[in-house]
Design a protein around this motif. Sequence first.
Motif, PDB file in Angstrom:
ATOM      1  N   LYS A 110       5.955  -7.499 -44.743  1.00 39.45           N
ATOM      2  CA  LYS A 110       6.208  -8.699 -43.940  1.00 39.45           C
ATOM      3  C   LYS A 110       7.611  -9.209 -44.264  1.00 39.45           C
ATOM      4  O   LYS A 110       7.841  -9.874 -45.277  1.00 39.45           O
ATOM      5  CB  LYS A 110       5.169  -9.783 -44.216  1.00 39.45           C
ATOM      6  N   ASP A 111       8.531  -8.898 -43.398  1.00 35.28           N
ATOM      7  CA  ASP A 111       9.945  -9.154 -43.626  1.00 35.28           C
ATOM      8  C   ASP A 111      10.353 -10.504 -43.041  1.00 35.28           C
ATOM      9  O   ASP A 111      10.504 -10.649 -41.842  1.00 35.28           O
ATOM     10  CB  ASP A 111      10.739  -8.007 -42.975  1.00 35.28           C
ATOM     11  N   ASN A 112      10.515 -11.500 -43.930  1.00 33.81           N
ATOM     12  CA  ASN A 112      10.969 -12.826 -43.490  1.00 33.81           C
ATOM     13  C   ASN A 112      12.383 -13.124 -43.993  1.00 33.81           C
ATOM     14  O   ASN A 112      12.812 -14.275 -43.996  1.00 33.81           O
ATOM     15  CB  ASN A 112      10.033 -13.917 -44.036  1.00 33.81           C
ATOM     16  N   TYR A 149      18.222 -10.569 -43.727  1.00 31.48           N
ATOM     17  CA  TYR A 149      18.979  -9.318 -43.867  1.00 31.48           C
ATOM     18  C   TYR A 149      18.491  -8.367 -42.788  1.00 31.48           C
ATOM     19  O   TYR A 149      17.294  -8.343 -42.472  1.00 31.48           O
ATOM     20  CB  TYR A 149      18.685  -8.781 -45.277  1.00 31.48           C
ATOM     21  N   GLU A 150      19.414  -7.608 -42.221  1.00 31.14           N
ATOM     22  CA  GLU A 150      19.012  -6.736 -41.092  1.00 31.14           C
ATOM     23  C   GLU A 150      18.027  -5.647 -41.528  1.00 31.14           C
ATOM     24  O   GLU A 150      17.230  -5.183 -40.727  1.00 31.14           O
ATOM     25  CB  GLU A 150      20.234  -6.124 -40.385  1.00 31.14           C
ATOM     26  N   LEU A 151      18.094  -5.287 -42.821  1.00 32.38           N
ATOM     27  CA  LEU A 151      17.089  -4.344 -43.330  1.00 32.38           C
ATOM     28  C   LEU A 151      16.006  -5.122 -44.072  1.00 32.38           C
ATOM     29  O   LEU A 151      15.835  -6.307 -43.835  1.00 32.38           O
ATOM     30  CB  LEU A 151      17.764  -3.280 -44.204  1.00 32.38           C
ATOM     31  N   ASN A 152      15.318  -4.480 -45.021  1.00 34.00           N
ATOM     32  CA  ASN A 152      14.152  -5.088 -45.649  1.00 34.00           C
ATOM     33  C   ASN A 152      14.391  -5.271 -47.160  1.00 34.00           C
ATOM     34  O   ASN A 152      14.307  -4.321 -47.929  1.00 34.00           O
ATOM     35  CB  ASN A 152      12.949  -4.166 -45.379  1.00 34.00           C
ATOM     36  N   CYS A 153      14.693  -6.538 -47.570  1.00 37.87           N
ATOM     37  CA  CYS A 153      15.000  -6.824 -48.981  1.00 37.87           C
ATOM     38  C   CYS A 153      13.831  -6.453 -49.891  1.00 37.87           C
ATOM     39  O   CYS A 153      14.024  -5.873 -50.957  1.00 37.87           O
ATOM     40  CB  CYS A 153      15.303  -8.304 -49.181  1.00 37.87           C
TER      41      CYS A 153
HETATM   42 CA   LIG Z   1      15.094  -8.189 -42.769  1.00 37.53          CA
END
Ligand SMILES: [Ca+2]
Length: 311
Positions: free
Chosen positions: A238-240, A243-247
């Motif tokens: 669950k990317d909140n 950042y354009e990618l996934n921290c």
């Molecule tokens: Ca992201």
Amino acid sequence: MGKTEGWKGVILGFMFFTHICVSSSDECQQENVRLRAQVRTLQERVATQQALLSQLHSQHTQVSTTDGIHIDTGGEVEYADCTQVYNDGKRQSGLYVIKPLRSPSKITVYCDMTEGGGWTVFQRRTDGKESFYRRWAEYKKGFGNMRSPGGEFWLGNDNLHYLTSQGDYTLRINMEDFEGNRRFAVYKSFKVADEKDGYQLRFGEYTGTAGDSLAGSYHPEVQWWASHQGMKFSTYDKDNDRYELNCAREDKAGWWFNRCHSANLNGFYYRGPYTAVTDNGIVWYTWHGWWYSLKSVEMKVRSAHFEPNQV
Ligand SMILES: [Ca+2]
């Protein structure tokens, strides 16, 4: 209670009697001796009764689980947090049952009665035995081993919300490196929103010795991407983040990522200095930078209205 009053009566009588018994008559002396003996007997009875009462209270509130762990249920009393447990006279660090105001059910928490007491611990890292690279649902409910001394755990984002939404809370983070040094960071007004708002993080003024990594205020130019103020919680599923990618995926943690972090206390457990593709260790930038993973971390909250050393 009647016994106590009786005891008080005898003592008062004794004081009165000795006051008026100024002559050195034999009768007077004998009465003095007799009353002294009576006072001693009654004092012993009171002490025995107090011990029994204390034992009864303890039997009423203590349960032992099948694995032999001791939990204090509070009996009839419902504590909203460990601050209330402390204020009820309990000074032993350990497991207690509490029920934060909005919590649908009671929860077991580890209360830390050191450092002034009254702390509800919600995160602990000590040895890397537990993975903190977990799904949203796991961070929501909590995971790990709270029961063993030194066990690693996350209390759960729902619980963290229930705790911090019921008043003004102070966050304390204790950290240790592999050289045996210890630093801490304290934040006023720590608050975690509910799941609907992505467990958004809010915190106030910093004090401490580890530097203010949460706000990223150490360097104004990096604050826009390094501050955790107002960030929602992210997990790899669950990317909140911003950042354009996934921290969460890159930094191997569930956390209030921006793009991505200057603090990553749920990161991967390395041992001190590390090299990796991304800064995915247990990081507190203002102390050891991005490329040193800490040995131990403890995160805990306490009511801001708490006054230490109350009796
Ligand atoms: Ca992201």
